[in-house]
Design a protein around this motif. Structure first.
Motif, PDB file in Angstrom:
ATOM      1  N   ARG A   1       0.859  -1.197   0.000  1.00 41.09           N
ATOM      2  CA  ARG A   1       0.000   0.000   0.000  1.00 41.09           C
ATOM      3  C   ARG A   1       0.889   1.240   0.000  1.00 41.09           C
ATOM      4  N   GLY A   2       0.725   2.035  -1.039  1.00 41.72           N
ATOM      5  CA  GLY A   2       1.513   3.254  -1.174  1.00 41.72           C
ATOM      6  C   GLY A   2       0.645   4.480  -1.025  1.00 41.72           C
ATOM      7  N   SER A   3       1.065   5.537  -1.645  1.00 43.88           N
ATOM      8  CA  SER A   3       0.311   6.787  -1.657  1.00 43.88           C
ATOM      9  C   SER A   3       0.528   7.434  -3.025  1.00 43.88           C
ATOM     10  N   PRO A   4      -0.268   8.432  -3.367  1.00 39.10           N
ATOM     11  CA  PRO A   4      -0.076   9.083  -4.665  1.00 39.10           C
ATOM     12  C   PRO A   4       1.308   9.703  -4.832  1.00 39.10           C
ATOM     13  N   SER A   5       1.953  10.057  -3.724  1.00 34.98           N
ATOM     14  CA  SER A   5       3.271  10.694  -3.814  1.00 34.98           C
ATOM     15  C   SER A   5       4.422   9.710  -3.586  1.00 34.98           C
ATOM     16  N   CYS A   6       4.143   8.419  -3.514  1.00 31.27           N
ATOM     17  CA  CYS A   6       5.170   7.406  -3.261  1.00 31.27           C
ATOM     18  C   CYS A   6       6.110   7.304  -4.465  1.00 31.27           C
ATOM     19  N   THR A   7       7.402   7.463  -4.218  1.00 35.04           N
ATOM     20  CA  THR A   7       8.384   7.353  -5.298  1.00 35.04           C
ATOM     21  C   THR A   7       8.788   5.898  -5.485  1.00 35.04           C
ATOM     22  N   LEU A   8       9.509   5.630  -6.573  1.00 33.12           N
ATOM     23  CA  LEU A   8       9.985   4.276  -6.837  1.00 33.12           C
ATOM     24  C   LEU A   8      10.925   3.815  -5.726  1.00 33.12           C
ATOM     25  N   THR A   9      11.769   4.700  -5.236  1.00 34.63           N
ATOM     26  CA  THR A   9      12.673   4.356  -4.131  1.00 34.63           C
ATOM     27  C   THR A   9      11.878   3.999  -2.884  1.00 34.63           C
ATOM     28  N   GLN A  10      10.852   4.767  -2.564  1.00 33.29           N
ATOM     29  CA  GLN A  10      10.022   4.472  -1.396  1.00 33.29           C
ATOM     30  C   GLN A  10       9.288   3.150  -1.565  1.00 33.29           C
ATOM     31  N   PHE A  11       8.803   2.890  -2.777  1.00 32.98           N
ATOM     32  CA  PHE A  11       8.136   1.622  -3.052  1.00 32.98           C
ATOM     33  C   PHE A  11       9.090   0.457  -2.809  1.00 32.98           C
ATOM     34  N   MET A  12      10.317   0.576  -3.303  1.00 34.35           N
ATOM     35  CA  MET A  12      11.295  -0.494  -3.118  1.00 34.35           C
ATOM     36  C   MET A  12      11.601  -0.705  -1.634  1.00 34.35           C
ATOM     37  N   LYS A  13      11.655   0.382  -0.861  1.00 37.65           N
ATOM     38  CA  LYS A  13      11.877   0.259   0.587  1.00 37.65           C
ATOM     39  C   LYS A  13      10.692  -0.412   1.272  1.00 37.65           C
TER      40      LYS A  13
ATOM     41  N   GLN B   1      24.341 -13.996  -7.835  1.00 40.64           N
ATOM     42  CA  GLN B   1      23.485 -15.081  -8.329  1.00 40.64           C
ATOM     43  C   GLN B   1      22.301 -14.514  -9.105  1.00 40.64           C
ATOM     44  N   ASP B   2      21.623 -15.397  -9.831  1.00 42.75           N
ATOM     45  CA  ASP B   2      20.433 -14.990 -10.579  1.00 42.75           C
ATOM     46  C   ASP B   2      19.379 -14.440  -9.631  1.00 42.75           C
ATOM     47  N   SER B   3      18.538 -13.563 -10.158  1.00 47.62           N
ATOM     48  CA  SER B   3      17.480 -12.977  -9.330  1.00 47.62           C
ATOM     49  C   SER B   3      16.400 -14.016  -9.049  1.00 47.62           C
ATOM     50  N   LEU B   4      15.630 -13.756  -7.996  1.00 45.17           N
ATOM     51  CA  LEU B   4      14.559 -14.644  -7.572  1.00 45.17           C
ATOM     52  C   LEU B   4      13.230 -14.084  -8.059  1.00 45.17           C
ATOM     53  N   ASP B   5      12.411 -14.920  -8.662  1.00 50.62           N
ATOM     54  CA  ASP B   5      11.085 -14.498  -9.106  1.00 50.62           C
ATOM     55  C   ASP B   5      10.095 -14.741  -7.981  1.00 50.62           C
ATOM     56  N   GLY B   6       9.320 -13.728  -7.659  1.00 48.70           N
ATOM     57  CA  GLY B   6       8.326 -13.844  -6.606  1.00 48.70           C
ATOM     58  C   GLY B   6       6.922 -13.869  -7.176  1.00 48.70           C
ATOM     59  N   PRO B   7       5.926 -13.856  -6.308  1.00 46.91           N
ATOM     60  CA  PRO B   7       4.540 -13.817  -6.777  1.00 46.91           C
ATOM     61  C   PRO B   7       4.198 -12.429  -7.306  1.00 46.91           C
ATOM     62  N   PRO B   8       3.070 -12.266  -7.959  1.00 48.13           N
ATOM     63  CA  PRO B   8       2.655 -10.924  -8.380  1.00 48.13           C
ATOM     64  C   PRO B   8       2.505 -10.012  -7.162  1.00 48.13           C
ATOM     65  N   VAL B   9       2.836  -8.756  -7.334  1.00 48.61           N
ATOM     66  CA  VAL B   9       2.721  -7.781  -6.249  1.00 48.61           C
ATOM     67  C   VAL B   9       1.648  -6.772  -6.649  1.00 48.61           C
ATOM     68  N   ARG B  10       0.622  -6.672  -5.829  1.00 52.67           N
ATOM     69  CA  ARG B  10      -0.455  -5.709  -6.073  1.00 52.67           C
ATOM     70  C   ARG B  10      -0.110  -4.410  -5.350  1.00 52.67           C
ATOM     71  N   TYR B  11       0.074  -3.345  -6.136  1.00 48.62           N
ATOM     72  CA  TYR B  11       0.409  -2.046  -5.568  1.00 48.62           C
ATOM     73  C   TYR B  11      -0.835  -1.178  -5.529  1.00 48.62           C
ATOM     74  N   PHE B  12      -1.232  -0.734  -4.330  1.00 49.68           N
ATOM     75  CA  PHE B  12      -2.382   0.152  -4.156  1.00 49.68           C
ATOM     76  C   PHE B  12      -1.886   1.588  -4.136  1.00 49.68           C
ATOM     77  N   PHE B  13      -2.514   2.445  -4.917  1.00 48.27           N
ATOM     78  CA  PHE B  13      -2.092   3.839  -5.000  1.00 48.27           C
ATOM     79  C   PHE B  13      -2.494   4.653  -3.767  1.00 48.27           C
ATOM     80  N   LYS B  14      -3.501   4.214  -3.015  1.00 48.41           N
ATOM     81  CA  LYS B  14      -3.955   4.954  -1.841  1.00 48.41           C
ATOM     82  C   LYS B  14      -4.040   4.049  -0.652  1.00 48.41           C
TER      83      LYS B  14
END
Length: 145
Positions: free
Chosen positions: A57-69, A132-145
């Motif tokens: 769950r993010g926010s409208p002002s969430c940056t890519l860096t914040q999302f990754m954190k 090492q090779d990257s790990l594939d995870g499940p789909p991630v649902r990102y909520f804008f609000k």
């Protein structure tokens, strides 16, 4: 089928269930035994199945860096690639993608006004060996609000 529902109510182990498919148009019957859901282990303590979806769950002002954190804090894995459909949102090896870290998720994903969330495909950096090779995870649902 009624017997299988009784087994479900009695909380029988999965080994006790049976499935029968009968085609009335052809003289064809198939018996099957259900199996436990396969779990995929990314690292000790972090598993997912084919049916899982992680949520952030993010926010409208969430940056890519914040999302990754947010992803790293919640799931203890560092994203190494983020894809939305066929659009590569973040791939550190591609030129110009480092500039995207300061942009908001809304700018990068360009959702329609009525869209509440998007489903992202994320690969994760291996937690103990970044080479090492990257790990594939499940789909991630990102909520804008």
């Amino acid at each position: 089928q009624t017997i299988e529902l009784i087994k479900l109510v009695m909380k029988q182990p999965i080994e006790g269930y049976r499935c029968l498919f009968m085609n009335l148009a052809l003289p064809y019957m198939t018996l099957a035994e259900p199996q436990a859901m396969k779990q995929i282990t990314l690292m000790p303590g972090i598993m997912y199945s084919l049916w899982d979806r992680w949520e952030v769950r993010g926010s409208p002002s969430c940056t890519l860096t914040q999302f990754m954190k947010l992803v790293q804090e919640k799931y203890k894995l560092l994203p190494s690639m983020i894809v939305f459909g066929v659009k590569m949102i973040y791939v550190p090896l591609l030129p110009g993608h480092k500039k995207r870290l300061g942009q908001t998720m809304t700018q990068l994903l360009k959702p329609a006004k009525d869209v509440i969330y998007v489903d992202l495909t994320i690969s994760f950096q291996h937690p103990t060996d970044p080479e090492q090779d990257s790990l594939d995870g499940p789909p991630v649902r990102y909520f804008f609000k």
